[in-house]
Design a protein around this motif. Structure first.
Motif, PDB file in Angstrom:
ATOM      1  N   SER B   9       0.949  -1.425  -0.159  1.00 31.77           N
ATOM      2  CA  SER B   9       0.087   0.177   0.124  1.00 31.77           C
ATOM      3  C   SER B   9       0.751   1.410  -0.018  1.00 31.77           C
ATOM      4  O   SER B   9       0.568   2.288  -0.666  1.00 31.77           O
ATOM      5  CB  SER B   9      -0.765   0.060   1.253  1.00 31.77           C
ATOM      6  OG  SER B   9      -1.744  -1.143   1.271  1.00 31.77           O
ATOM      7  N   LEU B  10       2.031   1.150   0.812  1.00 25.23           N
ATOM      8  CA  LEU B  10       2.954   2.377   0.971  1.00 25.23           C
ATOM      9  C   LEU B  10       3.367   2.888  -0.601  1.00 25.23           C
ATOM     10  O   LEU B  10       3.427   3.832  -0.811  1.00 25.23           O
ATOM     11  CB  LEU B  10       3.981   1.754   1.842  1.00 25.23           C
ATOM     12  CG  LEU B  10       5.106   2.879   2.173  1.00 25.23           C
ATOM     13  CD1 LEU B  10       4.672   4.456   2.440  1.00 25.23           C
ATOM     14  CD2 LEU B  10       6.353   2.389   2.904  1.00 25.23           C
ATOM     15  N   GLN B  13       0.735   4.205  -2.779  1.00 26.45           N
ATOM     16  CA  GLN B  13       0.694   5.608  -2.423  1.00 26.45           C
ATOM     17  C   GLN B  13       1.628   6.576  -2.864  1.00 26.45           C
ATOM     18  O   GLN B  13       1.256   7.638  -3.258  1.00 26.45           O
ATOM     19  CB  GLN B  13       0.342   5.565  -0.968  1.00 26.45           C
ATOM     20  CG  GLN B  13      -0.643   6.479  -0.371  1.00 26.45           C
ATOM     21  CD  GLN B  13      -0.852   6.344   1.001  1.00 26.45           C
ATOM     22  OE1 GLN B  13      -0.688   5.248   1.631  1.00 26.45           O
ATOM     23  NE2 GLN B  13      -1.447   7.464   1.850  1.00 26.45           N
ATOM     24  N   GLU B  17       1.354   9.859  -4.943  1.00 28.06           N
ATOM     25  CA  GLU B  17       1.996  11.065  -4.598  1.00 28.06           C
ATOM     26  C   GLU B  17       3.047  11.854  -5.731  1.00 28.06           C
ATOM     27  O   GLU B  17       3.068  13.001  -5.628  1.00 28.06           O
ATOM     28  CB  GLU B  17       2.577  10.830  -3.143  1.00 28.06           C
ATOM     29  CG  GLU B  17       1.508  10.636  -1.985  1.00 28.06           C
ATOM     30  CD  GLU B  17       0.795  11.818  -1.742  1.00 28.06           C
ATOM     31  OE1 GLU B  17       1.276  12.991  -1.815  1.00 28.06           O
ATOM     32  OE2 GLU B  17      -0.619  11.850  -1.679  1.00 28.06           O
ATOM     33  N   LEU B  32       9.373   7.524   6.821  1.00 29.97           N
ATOM     34  CA  LEU B  32       8.026   7.021   7.334  1.00 29.97           C
ATOM     35  C   LEU B  32       8.125   7.239   8.876  1.00 29.97           C
ATOM     36  O   LEU B  32       9.199   7.047   9.673  1.00 29.97           O
ATOM     37  CB  LEU B  32       8.130   5.527   7.070  1.00 29.97           C
ATOM     38  CG  LEU B  32       6.761   4.865   7.311  1.00 29.97           C
ATOM     39  CD1 LEU B  32       5.989   5.114   6.084  1.00 29.97           C
ATOM     40  CD2 LEU B  32       6.929   3.171   7.217  1.00 29.97           C
ATOM     41  N   LEU B 106       1.253   5.205  11.383  1.00 25.91           N
ATOM     42  CA  LEU B 106       2.018   4.656  10.278  1.00 25.91           C
ATOM     43  C   LEU B 106       1.927   5.827   9.087  1.00 25.91           C
ATOM     44  O   LEU B 106       0.824   5.990   8.533  1.00 25.91           O
ATOM     45  CB  LEU B 106       1.419   3.587   9.912  1.00 25.91           C
ATOM     46  CG  LEU B 106       2.104   2.692   8.704  1.00 25.91           C
ATOM     47  CD1 LEU B 106       3.373   2.511   9.106  1.00 25.91           C
ATOM     48  CD2 LEU B 106       1.441   1.450   8.395  1.00 25.91           C
ATOM     49  N   LEU B 107       2.999   6.736   9.323  1.00 25.87           N
ATOM     50  CA  LEU B 107       2.640   7.877   8.155  1.00 25.87           C
ATOM     51  C   LEU B 107       3.699   8.235   7.288  1.00 25.87           C
ATOM     52  O   LEU B 107       4.928   7.760   7.436  1.00 25.87           O
ATOM     53  CB  LEU B 107       2.708   9.277   9.208  1.00 25.87           C
ATOM     54  CG  LEU B 107       1.451   9.483   9.956  1.00 25.87           C
ATOM     55  CD1 LEU B 107       1.826  10.703  10.793  1.00 25.87           C
ATOM     56  CD2 LEU B 107       0.199   9.726   9.199  1.00 25.87           C
ATOM     57  N   ILE B 108       3.446   8.514   6.164  1.00 23.84           N
ATOM     58  CA  ILE B 108       4.538   8.943   5.046  1.00 23.84           C
ATOM     59  C   ILE B 108       4.782  10.384   5.420  1.00 23.84           C
ATOM     60  O   ILE B 108       3.922  11.197   5.512  1.00 23.84           O
ATOM     61  CB  ILE B 108       4.015   9.024   3.604  1.00 23.84           C
ATOM     62  CG1 ILE B 108       3.534   7.506   3.076  1.00 23.84           C
ATOM     63  CG2 ILE B 108       5.262   9.372   2.773  1.00 23.84           C
ATOM     64  CD1 ILE B 108       2.934   7.491   1.859  1.00 23.84           C
ATOM     65  N   ASP B 109       6.037  10.672   5.942  1.00 19.82           N
ATOM     66  CA  ASP B 109       6.160  12.006   6.661  1.00 19.82           C
ATOM     67  C   ASP B 109       6.783  12.869   5.449  1.00 19.82           C
ATOM     68  O   ASP B 109       6.157  14.046   5.039  1.00 19.82           O
ATOM     69  CB  ASP B 109       7.146  12.002   7.861  1.00 19.82           C
ATOM     70  CG  ASP B 109       7.239  13.273   8.222  1.00 19.82           C
ATOM     71  OD1 ASP B 109       6.461  14.056   8.600  1.00 19.82           O
ATOM     72  OD2 ASP B 109       8.711  14.114   8.263  1.00 19.82           O
ATOM     73  N   SER B 110       7.720  12.406   4.595  1.00 18.91           N
ATOM     74  CA  SER B 110       8.280  13.414   3.678  1.00 18.91           C
ATOM     75  C   SER B 110       9.063  12.607   2.822  1.00 18.91           C
ATOM     76  O   SER B 110       9.622  11.413   2.889  1.00 18.91           O
ATOM     77  CB  SER B 110       9.263  14.644   4.253  1.00 18.91           C
ATOM     78  OG  SER B 110      10.254  13.818   5.024  1.00 18.91           O
ATOM     79  N   LEU B 111       9.429  13.044   1.617  1.00 16.48           N
ATOM     80  CA  LEU B 111      10.371  12.522   0.636  1.00 16.48           C
ATOM     81  C   LEU B 111      11.658  13.466   0.598  1.00 16.48           C
ATOM     82  O   LEU B 111      11.312  14.628   0.673  1.00 16.48           O
ATOM     83  CB  LEU B 111       9.516  12.430  -0.648  1.00 16.48           C
ATOM     84  CG  LEU B 111       8.263  11.917  -0.700  1.00 16.48           C
ATOM     85  CD1 LEU B 111       7.908  12.144  -2.457  1.00 16.48           C
ATOM     86  CD2 LEU B 111       8.379  10.416  -0.386  1.00 16.48           C
ATOM     87  N   GLU B 112      12.731  12.926   0.258  1.00 16.00           N
ATOM     88  CA  GLU B 112      14.046  13.536  -0.059  1.00 16.00           C
ATOM     89  C   GLU B 112      14.189  13.439  -1.605  1.00 16.00           C
ATOM     90  O   GLU B 112      14.390  12.135  -2.081  1.00 16.00           O
ATOM     91  CB  GLU B 112      15.174  13.226   0.673  1.00 16.00           C
ATOM     92  CG  GLU B 112      15.225  13.936   2.072  1.00 16.00           C
ATOM     93  CD  GLU B 112      16.427  13.303   2.787  1.00 16.00           C
ATOM     94  OE1 GLU B 112      17.564  13.371   2.367  1.00 16.00           O
ATOM     95  OE2 GLU B 112      16.368  13.081   4.004  1.00 16.00           O
TER      96      GLU B 112
END
Lengths: 219, 118
Positions: B9-10, B13, B17, B32, B106-112
């Protein structure tokens, strides 16, 4: 460059669980999600519950197993509607996800029911993690599993409203201290209602059935 | 083993995104946030992440899991608590009536993202 996202990974699951909860509330159906290890006695507890409360309870059942329809067959003699979910013949999902529950609920005559008992896949880990739109989770723990289980699987106990300690008839043969087990249950969740039963002999089942009736507001 | 469907799922998602945000560069790190009161294991998640992103646009991305402690408040005495283990009771007054405010996420916080346009 950093891009902030902040989104729940299980957002779709949670939304579906909320939709299920709304559906059940509209139909006046109380859903109990039963969690416990394989062989803890979940199915036999359901059998005893239906025997004891046949006159007042209009239950439906969703049976979750990786494979076989054995549990559904056991419950057929009570004339209650049962939907069996198999998550995979050779090792599928270790829990019931809300999409499976929603599909199963479509097979049940919800207008004629006042309760749905969901017997989750035998496992103390994953079923604790996933809400399926139920009103409450109940843990079934057999004495033979040992007194340390609430400490090893705290989430299941933390998420539950009640725990049924099953197989009390085995006590003379086990090195389990029920007082210590109860302390461990309280350490994980002191607000839990605790029942000691032997689903085999029927001892203690009455108090559990009264609890269920109380939650449903029936007889 | 229940990390596999969750990481699946991650990844789906994340792909959505990246498309939605029009990310031009290469995603190098996915941050995460994982609550301590979940049953998901960080090592299993990174293992599945690497397996599931192989051959996709996220192949070069690394999953970094930050554990979020179990934090709550006592409903009886109002004490703010960080719970590091059992028992689940208020350290100040002993009440079991706790409101858990974090630790289940259980969160996607950010992307680099590495900008490859320049």
């Amino acid at each position: 460059m950093e891009i902030k996202i902040v989104k729940k990974v299980l957002e779709a699951h949670e939304k579906l669980a909320e939709e299920i909860a709304t559906l059940l509330a509209r139909k006046g159906v109380y859903a109990i999600n039963i969690i416990g290890s394989p062989g803890s006695g979940k199915t036999l507890l359901l059998e005893r519950t239906f025997e004891a409360a046949a006159a007042v309870l209009k239950p439906g059942v969703i049976e979750g197993d990786i494979a076989t329809t054995a549990d559904a067959e056991r419950l057929q003699r009570f004339g209650v509607p049962v939907v069996q979910i198999n998550t995979g013949p050779f090792g599928g999902d270790c829990h019931l996800a809300p999409n499976l529950i929603r599909a199963a609920l479509e097979e049940l005559p919800l207008d004629d029911l006042d309760a749905v008992f969901v017997e989750n896949v035998g496992n103390l880990v994953c079923p604790a993690e996933f809400n399926i739109g139920e009103n409450e989770k109940v843990v079934v723990l057999s004495l033979a599993e040992g007194e340390d289980k609430p400490l090893k699987y705290p989430l299941a106990f933390h998420e539950a409203k009640a725990v049924v300690i099953n197989k009390t008839d085995l006590l003379p043969y086990l090195d389990v201290d029920v007082a210590v087990l109860r302390e461990n249950v309280a350490a994980a969740n002191a607000a839990l209602s605790v029942f000691e039963v032997s689903a085999k002999t029927g001892e203690g089942v009455g108090a559990w059935v009264d609890y269920v009736k109380g939650r449903l507001g029936v007889g | 083993m229940h990390e596999l469907p969750v990481v699946n799922s991650l990844v789906q998602q994340l792909q959505a995104e990246v498309e939605r945000l029009g990310v031009a560069g290469r995603v190098e790190v996915v941050h995460l946030k994982l609550g301590a009161l979940t049953t998901f294991v960080a090592e299993a998640m990174t293992f599945y992440f690497d397996a599931l992103t192989k051959g996709t646009a996220l192949e070069s991305a690394r999953l970094e899991v930050e554990e979020v402690p179990v934090v709550g408040r006592c409903r009886a005495c109002g004490e703010a608590l960080t719970i590091e283990g059992l028992p689940f009771i208020c350290a100040a007054c002993g009440s079991p009536e706790l409101e858990i405010t974090s630790g289940r996420e259980l969160l996607i916080d950010s992307l680099e993202v590495r900008d490859e346009t320049g």
